[in-house]
Design an enzyme around this catalytic site. Structure first.
Site, PDB file in Angstrom:
ATOM      1  N   ALA A  94      -3.606  -7.347  -3.026  1.00  0.00           N
ATOM      2  CA  ALA A  94      -4.365  -7.995  -4.153  1.00  0.00           C
ATOM      3  C   ALA A  94      -3.269  -8.408  -4.948  1.00  0.00           C
ATOM      4  O   ALA A  94      -2.233  -7.716  -5.487  1.00  0.00           O
ATOM      5  CB  ALA A  94      -5.255  -7.255  -4.678  1.00  0.00           C
ATOM      6  N   GLY A 137      -4.892  -4.677  -0.316  1.00  0.00           N
ATOM      7  CA  GLY A 137      -5.926  -5.709   0.062  1.00  0.00           C
ATOM      8  C   GLY A 137      -5.742  -6.036   1.404  1.00  0.00           C
ATOM      9  O   GLY A 137      -6.390  -6.799   2.159  1.00  0.00           O
ATOM     10  N   GLU A 140      -6.998  -3.971   3.855  1.00  0.00           N
ATOM     11  CA  GLU A 140      -8.549  -3.971   3.719  1.00  0.00           C
ATOM     12  C   GLU A 140      -8.978  -5.296   4.812  1.00  0.00           C
ATOM     13  O   GLU A 140      -9.766  -5.332   5.166  1.00  0.00           O
ATOM     14  CB  GLU A 140      -8.954  -3.856   2.457  1.00  0.00           C
ATOM     15  N   GLU A 160      -2.657   2.019  -3.468  1.00  0.00           N
ATOM     16  CA  GLU A 160      -3.372   1.635  -4.871  1.00  0.00           C
ATOM     17  C   GLU A 160      -2.927   3.072  -5.743  1.00  0.00           C
ATOM     18  O   GLU A 160      -3.089   2.817  -6.987  1.00  0.00           O
ATOM     19  CB  GLU A 160      -4.602   1.243  -4.883  1.00  0.00           C
TER      20      GLU A 160
END
Length: 196
Positions: A94, A137, A140, A160
């Protein structure tokens, strides 16, 4: 699939032009998944899903991101710090710069991650082609695909925790199903990466 994109390269490929190819193309940010990129990804996936000529979709990183290597004296860092990929890049995760000033309440009320799971609901098979870093991300996103085709240089991680948080787009659930509870907990709680 016809539309011009800022953060993606989209085309139909294969001998019969029946494979949709979506390349993440945000090299200046190591393919960090910003809101604009994710909106474009949803748009491209919807176009491919409604195209009767497309039978399958391949999602991969951008070649341009691979050439933009920077050298740093420290070991490559993940989320939040500058780092130098020594292999090809799928997605760095992200976009932390985009997220850093948002409060939990702002994220929750605005539906910040709404639509990130579009990949999971496309009816055509989606293959994540990863031969580099797929972190946070990016990991993911790869796990949302139906198949992950991982090259020899593929590295997966949920770093994270190094920012004081945990995966937020289904990473804890998908990772557990993919690698088992013990390894998933190790990856999420330490930020360690695994190879293919």
């Amino acid at each position: 699939a016809g539309a011009a994109f800022q953060y993606l390269l989209v085309q139909k490929t294969g001998a019969q032009k029946n494979v949709g190819l979506i390349q993440l193309n945000r090299p200046q940010a190591l393919n960090a998944l910003c809101e604009g990129l994710m909106a474009e990804l949803r748009q491209a996936l919807e176009a491919m899903e409604s195209d009767p000529e497309v039978g399958a979709i391949v999602l991969t990183g951008s070649q341009k991101a691979f050439a933009g290597r920077r050298r740093f004296s420290s070991h490559p860092r993940v989320l939040g710090g500058d780092w130098c990929p020594t292999a090809l890049l799928f997605a760095a995760g992200a976009d932390i710069k985009e997220m850093q000033n948002k409060t939990f309440q702002e994220c929750y009320n605005s539906g910040f991650l709404a639509g990130w799971d579009k990949v999971s609901f496309v009816r055509k098979p989606i293959i994540a082609a990863v031969n580099g870093y797929a972190l946070g991300g990016g990991c993911e996103l790869a796990m949302m695909c139906d198949i992950i085709y991982a090259g020899e240089k593929a590295q997966f991680g949920q770093p994270e925790i190094l920012l004081g948080t945990i995966p937020g787009a289904g990473g804890t659930q998908r990772l557990t199903r993919a690698v088992g509870k013990s390894l998933a907990m190790e990856m999420v709680l330490t930020g360690d990466q695994i190879s293919a």
